[in-house]
Design a protein around this motif. Structure first.
Motif, PDB file in Angstrom:
ATOM      1  N   ARG A 117       3.462 -10.042  -5.934  1.00  0.00           N
ATOM      2  CA  ARG A 117       3.643  -8.596  -5.835  1.00  0.00           C
ATOM      3  C   ARG A 117       2.717  -7.937  -4.822  1.00  0.00           C
ATOM      4  N   SER A 118       1.589  -8.561  -4.500  1.00  0.00           N
ATOM      5  CA  SER A 118       0.627  -7.921  -3.598  1.00  0.00           C
ATOM      6  C   SER A 118       0.773  -8.355  -2.149  1.00  0.00           C
ATOM      7  N   ALA A 119       1.146  -9.599  -1.919  1.00  0.00           N
ATOM      8  CA  ALA A 119       1.196 -10.124  -0.554  1.00  0.00           C
ATOM      9  C   ALA A 119       2.622 -10.416  -0.091  1.00  0.00           C
ATOM     10  N   ASN A 120       3.385 -11.040  -0.954  1.00  0.00           N
ATOM     11  CA  ASN A 120       4.719 -11.489  -0.539  1.00  0.00           C
ATOM     12  C   ASN A 120       5.647 -10.362  -0.105  1.00  0.00           C
ATOM     13  N   PRO A 121       5.594  -9.174  -0.737  1.00  0.00           N
ATOM     14  CA  PRO A 121       6.464  -8.096  -0.252  1.00  0.00           C
ATOM     15  C   PRO A 121       6.200  -7.729   1.209  1.00  0.00           C
ATOM     16  N   VAL A 122       4.970  -7.852   1.643  1.00  0.00           N
ATOM     17  CA  VAL A 122       4.629  -7.497   3.030  1.00  0.00           C
ATOM     18  C   VAL A 122       5.374  -8.414   3.999  1.00  0.00           C
ATOM     19  N   GLY A 123       5.345  -9.705   3.736  1.00  0.00           N
ATOM     20  CA  GLY A 123       6.060 -10.652   4.590  1.00  0.00           C
ATOM     21  C   GLY A 123       7.554 -10.401   4.602  1.00  0.00           C
ATOM     22  N   ARG A 124       8.103 -10.134   3.426  1.00  0.00           N
ATOM     23  CA  ARG A 124       9.545  -9.865   3.355  1.00  0.00           C
ATOM     24  C   ARG A 124       9.908  -8.579   4.101  1.00  0.00           C
ATOM     25  N   LEU A 125       9.057  -7.586   4.025  1.00  0.00           N
ATOM     26  CA  LEU A 125       9.323  -6.352   4.764  1.00  0.00           C
ATOM     27  C   LEU A 125       9.289  -6.596   6.266  1.00  0.00           C
ATOM     28  N   VAL A 126       8.346  -7.388   6.725  1.00  0.00           N
ATOM     29  CA  VAL A 126       8.283  -7.723   8.156  1.00  0.00           C
ATOM     30  C   VAL A 126       9.565  -8.447   8.570  1.00  0.00           C
ATOM     31  N   LEU A 127      10.002  -9.399   7.754  1.00  0.00           N
ATOM     32  CA  LEU A 127      11.251 -10.115   8.072  1.00  0.00           C
ATOM     33  C   LEU A 127      12.423  -9.150   8.152  1.00  0.00           C
ATOM     34  N   ARG A 128      12.538  -8.238   7.182  1.00  0.00           N
ATOM     35  CA  ARG A 128      13.675  -7.308   7.167  1.00  0.00           C
ATOM     36  C   ARG A 128      13.652  -6.392   8.389  1.00  0.00           C
ATOM     37  N   ILE A 129      12.495  -5.883   8.721  1.00  0.00           N
ATOM     38  CA  ILE A 129      12.398  -4.978   9.870  1.00  0.00           C
ATOM     39  C   ILE A 129      12.731  -5.725  11.162  1.00  0.00           C
ATOM     40  N   ALA A 130      12.404  -7.019  11.191  1.00  0.00           N
ATOM     41  CA  ALA A 130      12.737  -7.843  12.365  1.00  0.00           C
ATOM     42  C   ALA A 130      14.195  -8.317  12.334  1.00  0.00           C
TER      43      ALA A 130
END
Length: 170
Positions: free
Chosen positions: A74-87
């Motif tokens: 919940r603290s780190a993994n959402p950040v990576g997924r958001l970067v992937l989605r924006i890319a």
């Protein structure tokens, strides 16, 4: 209270509403809402982040690796997924690899901030690892890195490497 306010602002922003006030947060959440809609971002990723922030307020120790990894989810993994989605990426395998890298990065952050967190009363090495190694938290709080603590931290480091290995393809 601030986290509750952010949650309410997030939920309003997702549907294009704003909380009318003069705070700096108002503009941030207007932009966030636009970004969520434009990139079709899953609002749950932001809710997960807020739940981890909330947990930071109340939790200072983790009994098990499962508890700690749930926090990382919940603290780190959402950040990576958001970067992937924006890319522009939406693939399960990329999400799995990104989650592994982000979890590894979160764990490395815990290990490098061990002393700083101890000053705040926090310890992120799971207590099951501490106990298995025969380490005493009082030693670490007293700035004594004993042989049992070397074992506990070595176990934590080895486990962390596995996340980087699993996420290497991303």
């Amino acid at each position: 209270a601030l986290l509750d306010d952010w949650r309410d602002r997030l939920r309003a922003a997702v549907v294009g509403e704003t909380v009318a006030d003069e705070s700096d947060a108002a503009g941030i959440f207007i932009a966030l809402g636009d970004t969520i809609r434009r990139f079709e971002l899953d609002p749950q990723l932001f809710e997960d982040l807020l739940s981890a922030f909330r947990q930071d307020v109340h939790t200072s120790r983790y009994q098990t690796w499962d508890e700690l990894l749930d926090y990382c989810r919940r603290s780190a993994n959402p950040v990576g997924r958001l970067v992937l989605r924006i890319a522009g990426y939406r693939e399960d395998r990329l999400d799995r690899w990104s989650d592994a890298v982000c979890t590894g990065l979160q764990l490395v952050n815990f290990w490098q901030d061990l002393e700083r967190d101890l000053v705040k009363g926090r310890l992120y090495v799971p207590l099951e690892t501490v106990q298995r190694a025969g380490a005493d938290v009082a030693d670490l709080e007293g700035r004594r890195v004993t042989e049992p603590w070397v074992r506990a931290l070595t176990e934590a480091a080895h486990g962390t490497r596995g996340f980087f290995r699993d996420g290497r393809p991303v």
